[in-house]
Design an enzyme around this catalytic site. Structure first.
Site, PDB file in Angstrom:
ATOM      1  N   HIS A   4     -10.327 -85.038 -59.760  1.00 55.87           N
ATOM      2  CA  HIS A   4     -10.205 -84.420 -61.080  1.00 55.87           C
ATOM      3  C   HIS A   4     -10.868 -85.295 -62.146  1.00 55.87           C
ATOM      4  O   HIS A   4     -11.691 -84.812 -62.939  1.00 55.87           O
ATOM      5  CB  HIS A   4      -8.724 -84.216 -61.407  1.00 55.87           C
ATOM      6  CG  HIS A   4      -8.470 -83.589 -62.742  1.00 55.87           C
ATOM      7  ND1 HIS A   4      -8.244 -82.237 -62.896  1.00 55.87           N
ATOM      8  CD2 HIS A   4      -8.397 -84.121 -63.998  1.00 55.87           C
ATOM      9  CE1 HIS A   4      -8.054 -81.967 -64.179  1.00 55.87           C
ATOM     10  NE2 HIS A   4      -8.142 -83.108 -64.868  1.00 55.87           N
ATOM     11  N   GLU A   5     -10.530 -86.571 -62.153  1.00 55.94           N
ATOM     12  CA  GLU A   5     -11.085 -87.464 -63.162  1.00 55.94           C
ATOM     13  C   GLU A   5     -12.573 -87.717 -62.931  1.00 55.94           C
ATOM     14  O   GLU A   5     -13.321 -87.952 -63.882  1.00 55.94           O
ATOM     15  CB  GLU A   5     -10.310 -88.782 -63.184  1.00 55.94           C
ATOM     16  CG  GLU A   5      -8.819 -88.655 -63.454  1.00 55.94           C
ATOM     17  CD  GLU A   5      -8.480 -87.857 -64.706  1.00 55.94           C
ATOM     18  OE1 GLU A   5      -9.327 -87.780 -65.622  1.00 55.94           O
ATOM     19  OE2 GLU A   5      -7.362 -87.302 -64.776  1.00 55.94           O
TER      20      GLU A   5
ATOM     21  N   HIS B 113     -14.476 -85.129 -64.806  1.00 53.94           N
ATOM     22  CA  HIS B 113     -14.635 -85.544 -66.204  1.00 53.94           C
ATOM     23  C   HIS B 113     -15.756 -86.570 -66.331  1.00 53.94           C
ATOM     24  O   HIS B 113     -16.604 -86.486 -67.232  1.00 53.94           O
ATOM     25  CB  HIS B 113     -13.338 -86.178 -66.718  1.00 53.94           C
ATOM     26  CG  HIS B 113     -12.259 -85.210 -67.068  1.00 53.94           C
ATOM     27  ND1 HIS B 113     -12.438 -84.176 -67.971  1.00 53.94           N
ATOM     28  CD2 HIS B 113     -10.967 -85.120 -66.661  1.00 53.94           C
ATOM     29  CE1 HIS B 113     -11.307 -83.498 -68.107  1.00 53.94           C
ATOM     30  NE2 HIS B 113     -10.395 -84.049 -67.313  1.00 53.94           N
TER      31      HIS B 113
ATOM     32  N   GLU C 127     -12.521 -79.891 -69.329  1.00 56.94           N
ATOM     33  CA  GLU C 127     -11.566 -79.562 -68.270  1.00 56.94           C
ATOM     34  C   GLU C 127     -12.181 -78.641 -67.221  1.00 56.94           C
ATOM     35  O   GLU C 127     -11.805 -78.692 -66.039  1.00 56.94           O
ATOM     36  CB  GLU C 127     -10.313 -78.919 -68.870  1.00 56.94           C
ATOM     37  CG  GLU C 127      -9.467 -79.863 -69.702  1.00 56.94           C
ATOM     38  CD  GLU C 127      -8.955 -81.059 -68.912  1.00 56.94           C
ATOM     39  OE1 GLU C 127      -8.858 -80.980 -67.679  1.00 56.94           O
ATOM     40  OE2 GLU C 127      -8.661 -82.097 -69.548  1.00 56.94           O
TER      41      GLU C 127
END
Length: 504
Positions: free
Chosen positions: A266-267, A270, A296
């Protein structure tokens, strides 16, 4: 462009670069505070960040800034310069609306509250942080009221605009009004569908070092540049730093390796966005990320769309066997994929599945609107949270840690952020669908560990655009339509029920 106008615009961009460097310094200090700062250094760090925040505010709100903006506004600018000037004026108006005193008070209050939040989590007691959060909410309401007057909007939208420029709660309300009942209808169908599935279990603890090694391998495969970023550990997974020095974190649990891995992925989404922003516009608003909906969308595209696909687990399975030194049917690609599709409502947002995650967000969205607008007091937050959760999920959180203490956002002053998670999930589904239409072999490539085609598509259609276009314009240009719930619900129906969705 007249010589004087050109000179004013160029002087403005230089001035803005200084502002951007101060922002970068604050970002790095904030990352350090959350990741590796010694526990006894909180007061000194709060002082450092508070003073830099005031310097940043003073740099931005210097009367010369507005003078330069007004002079440059008369110039014949190119499209990018016009957009950059528009963004500078918007950000200036946000900052100029507030006094340096209020900015400093808010910064100090957030730094203090974040530290108290960490203590409250350790003690599993909301009352430890209630007073600090009350101060943050009080100051946030003051800020919201001032900005609402400046932008002729409502209090909540004035805060939302800082995370999603041009975002409006009325639009969010309309989307969530369609999405929430659709998910509430889909959830029991999926639970019934999965009732007879024999999901694998993973009782063997996985050492943290092995989990970290796996995470770094996947980060590199996805395209993360370790020459300009790193992975660390924190209480709450997050991505920070700057485009040229991206810092991401995760948290580890030896009995739940999937949580740390998906946190890393997830990160990394980003981070890839930050690393792909246009370097030629670095230090200018137009070269920054568009907003948190797009941000996001990039994290959730990687985590949910790509790295929970059956094709990804074909790539992942042999790496896990090697890194974890494990064998058995439960470690095969098909079983790993089955495990990733398990839908089990739980109390923790970051551990939620794709179907229940938006319900977590909608709950927080409603509560934070009530906090900002003064319809909910901080003292009543735990009970309001528990009642809202019980209404949505049918069960009540057993303690504060699994209730209103689980997220850092409000304790760090981030009001208006939460809805961007679910709006980002909708955008992620829409973007990944468009990428697969443009490149039908993307999933086959993913199964072999090849992510470059997808990353290049994202670089072209999202990352390299920066803030030159609005969120709506980026989506229309990349996918052919504005944000909707259609692609997301089609994705959920296909992945979890094995069928196409109805028209939404």
């Amino acid at each position: 462009m007249t010589n004087n106008s050109k000179k004013s615009y160029l002087e403005l961009t230089k001035k803005w670069h200084r502002f951007a460097v101060l922002s970068d310094a604050i970002a790095m200090l904030s990352w350090d505070r959350q990741a590796i700062m010694p526990s006894g250094s909180g007061a000194a760090r709060a002082e450092q960040i508070a003073i830099l925040s005031v310097l940043k505010h003073e740099e931005l709100t210097d009367p010369l800034t507005l003078e330069l903006v007004d002079k440059a506004d008369t110039a014949e600018l190119g499209d990018i310069e016009k957009k950059n000037l528009f963004e500078i004026r918007r950000i200036y108006r946000h900052a100029a609306a507030l006094s340096p005193k209020l900015v400093e008070e808010h910064s100090r209050a957030c730094a203090t509250c974040e530290g108290q939040w960490q203590l409250a989590r350790k003690e599993n007691n909301f009352q430890v942080v209630a007073g600090s959060l009350g101060e943050v909410v009080k100051l946030t309401r003051q800020i919201a009221a001032i900005k609402a007057e400046t932008f002729k909007s409502n209090s909540y939208d004035s805060l939302l605009d800082e995370y999603e420029p041009g975002g409006a709660s009325a639009q969010i309300d309309a989307i969530f009004a369609l999405l929430e009942p659709a998910l509430q209808k889909l959830l029991p169908e999926v639970i019934e569908y999965q009732a007879d599935i024999d999901f694998p279990t993973y009782p063997t603890p996985v050492p943290i070092q092995n989990q970290k090694s796996l995470g770094q391998i996947i980060m590199k495969a996805l395209g993360f540049d370790f020459l300009k970023g790193r992975l660390d550990t924190s209480v709450h997974p997050f991505s920070g730093g700057t485009p040229d020095d991206v810092r991401i974190t995760t948290r580890y649990n030896e009995n739940d390796w999937t949580s740390s891995l998906m946190g890393v992925i997830h990160e990394t989404g980003h981070a890839l966005y930050e690393q792909g922003l246009p370097s030629r516009w670095r230090g200018q608003p137009v070269g920054s990320a568009r907003g948190m909906v797009v941000h996001e969308s990039q994290s959730l595209l990687m985590e949910m769309q790509v790295c929970r696909s059956p094709e990804f687990f074909k790539f992942l399975a042999p790496i896990i066997e090697k890194e974890f030194m494990v064998q058995g049917d439960q470690w095969k690609a098909e079983e790993l994929s089955n495990n990733s599709r398990r839908v089990t409502p739980n109390f923790i947002r970051v551990d939620a599945d794709e179907i229940t995650y938006p319900l977590h967000i909608i709950l927080r969205y409603k509560l934070e609107k009530a906090l900002v607008c003064g319809d909910l007091s901080v003292a009543d937050l735990p009970d309001a949270w528990n009642e809202a959760f019980e209404s949505s999920f049918g069960t009540r959180p057993p303690d504060d840690l699994q209730g209103c203490l689980q997220d850092i956002h409000w304790y760090d002053g981030a009001f208006g952020y939460f809805p961007t998670y679910t709006l980002g999930a909708l955008a992620a589904a829409q973007l990944f669908s468009a990428a697969r239409k443009d490149h039908p072999d993307i999933l086959a490539q993913i199964s072999k560990g090849h992510f470059s085609t997808l990353l290049n598509w994202l670089r072209k259609n999202v990352h390299s655009i920066g803030s030159a276009l609005s969120t709506k314009e980026i989506l229309i240009k990349a996918t052919g339509s504005p944000l909707s719930i259609t692609a997301f619900l089609e994705h959920l129906n296909s992945r979890y029920l094995g069928k196409a969705s109805k028209n939404y």
